[in-house]
Design an enzyme around this catalytic site. Sequence first.
Site, PDB file in Angstrom:
ATOM      1  N   CYS A  61      -0.835   8.683   7.018  1.00 12.47           N
ATOM      2  CA  CYS A  61      -2.201   8.409   6.591  1.00 12.47           C
ATOM      3  C   CYS A  61      -3.093   8.208   7.821  1.00 12.47           C
ATOM      4  O   CYS A  61      -2.647   7.661   8.830  1.00 12.47           O
ATOM      5  CB  CYS A  61      -2.242   7.169   5.705  1.00 12.47           C
ATOM      6  SG  CYS A  61      -1.449   7.381   4.103  1.00 12.47           S
ATOM      7  N   CYS A  63       0.841  -1.197   0.000  1.00  9.24           N
ATOM      8  CA  CYS A  63       0.000   0.000   0.000  1.00  9.24           C
ATOM      9  C   CYS A  63       0.877   1.249   0.000  1.00  9.24           C
ATOM     10  O   CYS A  63       0.648   2.191  -0.772  1.00  9.24           O
ATOM     11  CB  CYS A  63      -0.927  -0.012   1.208  1.00  9.24           C
ATOM     12  SG  CYS A  63      -2.128   1.350   1.227  1.00  9.24           S
ATOM     13  N   CYS A  64       1.891   1.263   0.849  1.00 10.86           N
ATOM     14  CA  CYS A  64       2.817   2.401   0.915  1.00 10.86           C
ATOM     15  C   CYS A  64       3.546   2.584  -0.417  1.00 10.86           C
ATOM     16  O   CYS A  64       3.795   3.715  -0.848  1.00 10.86           O
ATOM     17  CB  CYS A  64       3.839   2.197   2.030  1.00 10.86           C
ATOM     18  SG  CYS A  64       3.185   2.377   3.705  1.00 10.86           S
ATOM     19  N   CYS A  75       8.063   3.287   5.540  1.00  8.75           N
ATOM     20  CA  CYS A  75       7.112   3.066   4.454  1.00  8.75           C
ATOM     21  C   CYS A  75       7.782   2.760   3.127  1.00  8.75           C
ATOM     22  O   CYS A  75       7.109   2.438   2.148  1.00  8.75           O
ATOM     23  CB  CYS A  75       6.201   4.283   4.290  1.00  8.75           C
ATOM     24  SG  CYS A  75       7.092   5.805   3.952  1.00  8.75           S
ATOM     25  N   CYS A 121      -3.378   4.757   9.536  1.00 12.49           N
ATOM     26  CA  CYS A 121      -2.099   4.202   9.994  1.00 12.49           C
ATOM     27  C   CYS A 121      -1.443   5.066  11.067  1.00 12.49           C
ATOM     28  O   CYS A 121      -0.256   4.890  11.371  1.00 12.49           O
ATOM     29  CB  CYS A 121      -1.146   4.030   8.817  1.00 12.49           C
ATOM     30  SG  CYS A 121      -1.739   2.856   7.575  1.00 12.49           S
TER      31      CYS A 121
END
Length: 245
Positions: free
Chosen positions: A212, A129-130, A240, A215
């Site tokens: 985010c 995702c990162c 990340c 997170c």
Amino acid sequence: MMIHANKKHIDKIDIDDELIKIIDEKSKNVISLIQKNIEKYSSVAFANSLGAEDMVLIDLIQKNKLSVEAFSIDTGRLPPETYNLIQKVEDKYQFKIKLYFPDYQKIESYVNTNGINAFYNSVDLRKSCCAIRKVEPLNRALKDKKVWITGMRQEQSQTRFALKEEEFDEVHQSQKLNPLSTWSELEVWAYIKINDVPYNTLHDQFYPSIGCAPCTRAISAGEDIRAGRWWWEDPQNKECGLHVK
């Protein structure tokens, strides 16, 4: 002294002559480091994640009219307080922060395959995702840039304790500057207080490190300042991918 990102604590910082002298000397060093690289390479960019450290750098860069392009990455899942800060910064300093966005097709594929909050399920899914939301846009932002600046500090986490003020980034084949690497948290917040620098209001709710929204969480007294980032993972995994060696 550890300032756990709360306005009451910030207001209580004792700004004595010695602290002012230290911050003044360190600020001059930051300006000198950046200016030296501007003169040598000309193409300098500031990867601004809008944390407290980045606000210090924005203030120093803008006040000293340093020729640096400031950019930020809008992952699509930032908290509203971060968007509000972008507007506040642009209004105060009268310049635009260039925003980069992730590839929507890659986000669609990731979410439709793995789920909207799949990053909670495994380290691999979180890093994927990162990679989509942060790393790929960063790569585009740094294309053809010879120098990039970050707001990272040594004491932020165990993954950064050996952080240098200046290093060569093998991944992006560019110089990487970490001008605040040796600054303490106290010095960062003292600078913000002395210079009335805007900052993310989530800091007043005990969010020392902000990324985010899903997170990032607030921390408790005594916790590490990066404890609120990916809190479900082992500390050694808490990067990340933006700052890999």
